[in-house]
Motif scaffolding. Sequence first.
Motif, PDB file in Angstrom:
ATOM      1  N   TYR A 183       1.114  -1.357  -0.307  1.00 31.38           N
ATOM      2  CA  TYR A 183       0.247   0.473  -0.349  1.00 31.38           C
ATOM      3  C   TYR A 183       0.908   1.195  -0.217  1.00 31.38           C
ATOM      4  CZ  TYR A 183      -2.971   3.706   1.654  1.00 31.38           C
ATOM      5  OH  TYR A 183      -3.924   4.935   1.733  1.00 31.38           O
ATOM      6  N   ASP A 184       0.057   2.215  -0.941  1.00 31.92           N
ATOM      7  CA  ASP A 184       1.404   3.251  -1.128  1.00 31.92           C
ATOM      8  C   ASP A 184       1.010   4.875  -0.512  1.00 31.92           C
ATOM      9  OD1 ASP A 184       2.305   5.631  -1.561  1.00 31.92           O
ATOM     10  OD2 ASP A 184       2.727   4.842  -3.811  1.00 31.92           O
ATOM     11  N   ALA A 185       0.825   4.694   0.819  1.00 35.14           N
ATOM     12  CA  ALA A 185       0.120   5.942   0.975  1.00 35.14           C
ATOM     13  C   ALA A 185      -0.392   7.170   0.547  1.00 35.14           C
ATOM     14  CB  ALA A 185       0.585   6.467   2.812  1.00 35.14           C
ATOM     15  N   SER A 186       1.097   7.340  -0.127  1.00 36.76           N
ATOM     16  CA  SER A 186       1.015   8.853  -0.845  1.00 36.76           C
ATOM     17  C   SER A 186       0.015   8.976  -2.001  1.00 36.76           C
ATOM     18  CB  SER A 186       2.578   9.262  -1.059  1.00 36.76           C
ATOM     19  OG  SER A 186       2.937   8.613  -2.168  1.00 36.76           O
ATOM     20  N   LYS A 187      -0.393   7.937  -2.543  1.00 36.23           N
ATOM     21  CA  LYS A 187      -0.947   7.544  -3.843  1.00 36.23           C
ATOM     22  C   LYS A 187      -2.409   7.472  -3.737  1.00 36.23           C
ATOM     23  CE  LYS A 187       2.774   8.019  -7.111  1.00 36.23           C
ATOM     24  NZ  LYS A 187       2.174   9.376  -7.254  1.00 36.23           N
ATOM     25  N   ASP A 188      -2.357   6.774  -1.637  1.00 38.10           N
ATOM     26  CA  ASP A 188      -3.619   6.055  -1.646  1.00 38.10           C
ATOM     27  C   ASP A 188      -4.302   4.988  -2.846  1.00 38.10           C
ATOM     28  OD1 ASP A 188      -6.103   5.261  -0.207  1.00 38.10           O
ATOM     29  OD2 ASP A 188      -7.540   6.701  -1.460  1.00 38.10           O
ATOM     30  N   ALA A 189      -3.236   3.950  -3.067  1.00 41.92           N
ATOM     31  CA  ALA A 189      -3.602   3.295  -3.998  1.00 41.92           C
ATOM     32  C   ALA A 189      -2.845   1.423  -3.530  1.00 41.92           C
ATOM     33  CB  ALA A 189      -2.632   3.346  -5.097  1.00 41.92           C
ATOM     34  N   ILE A 190      -2.670   0.686  -4.314  1.00 39.30           N
ATOM     35  CA  ILE A 190      -1.491  -0.254  -4.466  1.00 39.30           C
ATOM     36  C   ILE A 190      -0.499  -0.707  -5.127  1.00 39.30           C
ATOM     37  CG2 ILE A 190      -1.711  -2.794  -4.150  1.00 39.30           C
ATOM     38  CD1 ILE A 190      -2.666  -1.894  -1.653  1.00 39.30           C
ATOM     39  N   PRO A 235      -0.233   2.420 -10.209  1.00 39.50           N
ATOM     40  CA  PRO A 235      -0.651   2.005  -9.076  1.00 39.50           C
ATOM     41  C   PRO A 235      -2.042   2.078  -9.531  1.00 39.50           C
ATOM     42  CG  PRO A 235      -0.108   4.382  -9.351  1.00 39.50           C
ATOM     43  CD  PRO A 235       0.756   4.060 -10.300  1.00 39.50           C
ATOM     44  N   PHE A 236      -3.150   0.407  -8.449  1.00 31.12           N
ATOM     45  CA  PHE A 236      -3.946   0.582  -8.641  1.00 31.12           C
ATOM     46  C   PHE A 236      -5.202   1.215  -7.594  1.00 31.12           C
ATOM     47  CE2 PHE A 236      -1.199  -3.259 -10.715  1.00 31.12           C
ATOM     48  CZ  PHE A 236      -1.986  -3.196 -11.847  1.00 31.12           C
ATOM     49  N   GLY A 237      -6.136   1.498  -8.311  1.00 28.93           N
ATOM     50  CA  GLY A 237      -6.917   2.908  -7.184  1.00 28.93           C
ATOM     51  C   GLY A 237      -7.645   1.111  -6.242  1.00 28.93           C
ATOM     52  N   SER A 238      -9.085   1.375  -5.657  1.00 28.84           N
ATOM     53  CA  SER A 238      -9.680  -0.062  -5.239  1.00 28.84           C
ATOM     54  C   SER A 238     -11.054  -0.397  -5.252  1.00 28.84           C
ATOM     55  CB  SER A 238     -10.444   0.968  -3.994  1.00 28.84           C
ATOM     56  OG  SER A 238     -11.431   2.244  -4.327  1.00 28.84           O
TER      57      SER A 238
END
Length: 271
Positions: A183-190, A235-238
């Motif tokens: 998880y990347d908190a800076s992008k709110d993504a995986i 990165p991938f979103g939810s």
Amino acid sequence: MLVAVDSGVRVLALGAPRNGDYRCPACNEPVIVKQGYIKVHHFAHKRGSACPFAAKESAEHLKAKNFMARLFKNLGYHVDAEVDLELPMWADKEDRRADVLVTNQAGKRLAIEVQNTQVGISNLLARTRDYARLDTAVMWLPVLKMNAVITHDENGLLVQKYTQHAMETWMLDFIFSKTMPYYDASKDAIWMATRLPHRIEKESKEWYDSDGNYNSSAGYLYTSKRWIDLSLRGPFGSSQLKPVLKFRRASTFRNLPFPSATYATLVPLLS
């Protein structure tokens, strides 16, 4: 915290009405729902509360839990968070608190554990065994620390000279893979991170010894024992990910123990 109680019903901060009579599930004190555009949605105690749930939680950990709650809610799972799961009387610990607990339509449960700090292998092993005893699958999700050299490769990003700790190595070996979600908190993504060896170049040399004789040595590459490289795809979103669940038997690998358990990981929807 992500969950409060309103009229006896557990409610996620994600999308909760602002006018609810929310109370902490642990101490029953009133809590306030906070839903901003920048800060992650959560419930907060009033200033000065002595409740353990009032202890400050890192923004990265809170955002990761919220991300996973959104992901599974979008997939139709029943989603809860910060859930105490009661263990049998003979267990070493009274209960386990899952960061996020999701349940599918068949009633099968999955506990999602976000790790923003390093923990020991014995801790991972004990928690995984306990979830297995509770017939609950487990997903380990580390928070990515971008504290290394970052370049671009064909997949997305390449994190060079990444210090991978024993915790992350255990998590990868637990799911029989060289790739796992971070998880990347800076992008709110995986990011889907693949572990690669880090190569160090030893330059060629030329010199004359004390007798005036010419010497040389060819350059070569060797694998670092201290660092690895991470190839990041995303990165991938939810809304772009799905879970995959598998069962593994107990084994020992690299002199580390792994219990029998059902584990889960994330893969892109196109996979």
